[in-house]
Design an enzyme around this catalytic site. Structure first.
Site, PDB file in Angstrom:
ATOM      1  N   TYR A 154      -0.836   8.641  -2.540  1.00 26.43           N
ATOM      2  CA  TYR A 154      -0.817   8.455  -3.990  1.00 26.43           C
ATOM      3  C   TYR A 154      -2.044   9.102  -4.658  1.00 26.43           C
ATOM      4  CZ  TYR A 154       2.750   4.667  -4.049  1.00 26.43           C
ATOM      5  OH  TYR A 154       3.895   3.922  -3.975  1.00 26.43           O
ATOM      6  N   GLY A 155      -3.089   9.319  -3.851  1.00 27.59           N
ATOM      7  CA  GLY A 155      -4.433   9.612  -4.366  1.00 27.59           C
ATOM      8  C   GLY A 155      -4.550  10.691  -5.412  1.00 27.59           C
ATOM      9  N   ASN A 175      -6.396   0.838  -3.517  1.00 31.05           N
ATOM     10  CA  ASN A 175      -7.300   1.028  -4.663  1.00 31.05           C
ATOM     11  C   ASN A 175      -6.688   1.916  -5.729  1.00 31.05           C
ATOM     12  OD1 ASN A 175     -10.243  -0.011  -3.878  1.00 31.05           O
ATOM     13  ND2 ASN A 175      -9.158   0.667  -2.057  1.00 31.05           N
ATOM     14  N   THR A 176      -5.944   2.941  -5.275  1.00 32.33           N
ATOM     15  CA  THR A 176      -5.353   3.867  -6.244  1.00 32.33           C
ATOM     16  C   THR A 176      -4.363   3.114  -7.131  1.00 32.33           C
ATOM     17  OG1 THR A 176      -5.556   5.525  -4.505  1.00 32.33           O
ATOM     18  CG2 THR A 176      -4.266   6.130  -6.430  1.00 32.33           C
ATOM     19  N   GLU A 226      -2.894   9.213   7.602  1.00 33.89           N
ATOM     20  CA  GLU A 226      -1.421   9.161   7.585  1.00 33.89           C
ATOM     21  C   GLU A 226      -0.814  10.026   8.696  1.00 33.89           C
ATOM     22  OE1 GLU A 226       0.942   7.450   5.361  1.00 33.89           O
ATOM     23  OE2 GLU A 226      -0.852   6.250   5.033  1.00 33.89           O
ATOM     24  N   CYS A 248     -11.088   2.835  -0.565  1.00 32.84           N
ATOM     25  CA  CYS A 248      -9.708   3.218  -0.267  1.00 32.84           C
ATOM     26  C   CYS A 248      -9.387   2.484   1.017  1.00 32.84           C
ATOM     27  CB  CYS A 248      -9.589   4.724  -0.063  1.00 32.84           C
ATOM     28  SG  CYS A 248      -7.960   5.212   0.564  1.00 32.84           S
ATOM     29  N   THR A 249      -8.256   1.789   1.027  1.00 31.82           N
ATOM     30  CA  THR A 249      -7.967   0.919   2.171  1.00 31.82           C
ATOM     31  C   THR A 249      -7.648   1.714   3.440  1.00 31.82           C
ATOM     32  OG1 THR A 249      -5.689   0.715   1.381  1.00 31.82           O
ATOM     33  CG2 THR A 249      -7.238  -1.008   0.746  1.00 31.82           C
ATOM     34  N   HIS A 250      -7.454   3.023   3.292  1.00 30.14           N
ATOM     35  CA  HIS A 250      -7.271   3.857   4.490  1.00 30.14           C
ATOM     36  C   HIS A 250      -8.604   4.116   5.202  1.00 30.14           C
ATOM     37  CE1 HIS A 250      -3.323   4.798   2.803  1.00 30.14           C
ATOM     38  NE2 HIS A 250      -3.027   5.526   3.857  1.00 30.14           N
ATOM     39  N   ASP A 275       0.865  -1.195   0.000  1.00 31.73           N
ATOM     40  CA  ASP A 275       0.000   0.000   0.000  1.00 31.73           C
ATOM     41  C   ASP A 275       0.891   1.231   0.000  1.00 31.73           C
ATOM     42  OD1 ASP A 275      -2.466   1.512   0.194  1.00 31.73           O
ATOM     43  OD2 ASP A 275      -1.941   1.936   2.266  1.00 31.73           O
ATOM     44  N   SER A 276       0.290   2.368  -0.343  1.00 31.16           N
ATOM     45  CA  SER A 276       1.060   3.618  -0.297  1.00 31.16           C
ATOM     46  C   SER A 276       1.474   3.951   1.135  1.00 31.16           C
ATOM     47  CB  SER A 276       0.217   4.759  -0.864  1.00 31.16           C
ATOM     48  OG  SER A 276      -0.926   4.941  -0.059  1.00 31.16           O
TER      49      SER A 276
HETATM   50  N1  DGL Z   1      -4.939   3.340   0.542  1.00 29.70           N
HETATM   51  C1  DGL Z   1      -4.840   3.647  -0.823  1.00 29.70           C
HETATM   52  C2  DGL Z   1      -6.102   3.372  -1.583  1.00 29.70           C
HETATM   53  O1  DGL Z   1      -6.729   2.373  -1.269  1.00 29.70           O
HETATM   54  C3  DGL Z   1      -4.063   4.845  -1.228  1.00 29.70           C
HETATM   55  C4  DGL Z   1      -4.399   6.140  -0.653  1.00 29.70           C
HETATM   56  C5  DGL Z   1      -3.414   7.215  -1.059  1.00 29.70           C
HETATM   57  O2  DGL Z   1      -2.216   6.983  -0.957  1.00 29.70           O
HETATM   58  O3  DGL Z   1      -3.878   8.292  -1.458  1.00 29.70           O
HETATM   59  O4  DGL Z   1      -6.474   4.060  -2.484  1.00 29.70           O
END
Ligand code: DGL
Length: 276
Positions: free
Chosen positions: A41-42, A73-74, A157, A191-193, A9-10
């Site tokens: 990463y979003g 997801n990104t 984060e 988004c996994t966050h 993941d990011s």
């Molecule tokens: N947790 C990630 C996702 O599922 C990335 C979020 C990010 O880095 O912006 O999209």
């Protein structure tokens, strides 16, 4: 040689997926990599998300992994297809990379009763249209509304989720999506966050709205995948261990991951910059 399953993941978000995968498949070893140095990463371009994800996948393969799950997801929306089609064929016959979007969408149809669903995701995921595309393949009758929530990943984060400002940004996007379609009864946390913000989100959603966290669906889908591909499962080592790597600060990652996973975590720092 047998090796751990890589989980990428990011940053910290993939921990919400890792937790469910370990509950479902506790026998395997896992190598978690968070690219915290370059997260989020979003809002980054397709090219950068692809380059960063490819570097990280290469690093995990180089450390021995045969199978990597993009618990992001990104990255799944912007890099998975290119990596599978363009890069994997040159990376070894038994190397595999899986994402989180399809397993989530496959589980969606049996959940919504109204047929109106929402998607919360990063700008990258929402602008890619990946969810709408997958949903139209499996459940074309569903009516989909999407909402990008660019402030949510930085809240996680930076461990701001319990501070007063967090609810302001959460409420804003819950209101926006319900204004787009008041009949929504299911919202994918794409988004996994976001599962780490679930208590904040629940404060503003009506009781009939179900929030769909991806972790358990991704875990079930991985279990199913390994059953269907015994040759891949054979390459996965089974000591039940988990190692945590971050491109950012090891001490910060250890503190945050310990908080999110509610257990002591000791992370190591690595540099992925040589893997492009
Ligand atoms: N947790 C990630 C996702 O599922 C990335 C979020 C990010 O880095 O912006 O999209």
């Amino acid at each position: 040689m047998k090796a751990p399953i890589g989980i990428f993941d990011s940053g910290y978000g993939g921990l919400s997926v890792l937790e469910k995968i370990r509950e479902t498949l506790p026998q395997y070893d896992y190598l978690y990599l968070g690219d915290n140095a370059r997260s989020p990463y979003g809002s980054r371009s397709f090219e950068l998300v692809y380059a960063f994800t490819l570097e990280s996948v290469r690093a995990l393969f180089d450390m021995g992994c045969h199978l990597v799950v993009l618990a992001c997801n990104t990255a799944s929306a912007k890099a998975l297809r290119s990596i599978q089609q363009r890069d994997l064929p040159h990376m070894g016959a038994h190397k595999r990379v899986l994402g989180v979007i399809r397993p989530t969408v496959e589980a969606l149809g049996s959940i919504s009763e109204s047929g109106h669903v929402g998607i919360f995701g990063t700008e990258g995921t929402i602008l890619s249209g990946s969810y709408e595309l997958e949903i139209s393949k499996f459940f074309p009758e569903l009516i989909v509304s999407a909402e990008a929530c660019p402030m949510w990943v930085p809240l996680v984060e930076n461990n701001e989720i319990n501070n007063i400002g967090a609810d302001y940004f959460v409420q804003q996007h819950v209101h926006n999506i319900m204004n787009k379609d008041p009949l929504i009864d299911t919202i994918i946390l794409a988004c996994t966050h976001y599962p780490l913000l679930i208590h904040n989100i629940l404060k503003f959603t009506a009781p009939q709205v179900r929030l769909m966290s991806q972790g358990s669906y991704v875990a079930e889908s991985l279990k199913n995948y390994l059953q269907r591909h015994p040759e891949i499962a054979y390459n996965c080592s089974e000591q039940g261990s988990c190692t945590y790597l971050t491109t950012g600060s090891a001490s910060k990652f250890s503190a945050m991951a310990s908080l999110f996973l509610r257990q002591e975590i000791e992370a190591e720092h690595i540099d992925t910059l040589n893997y492009l």
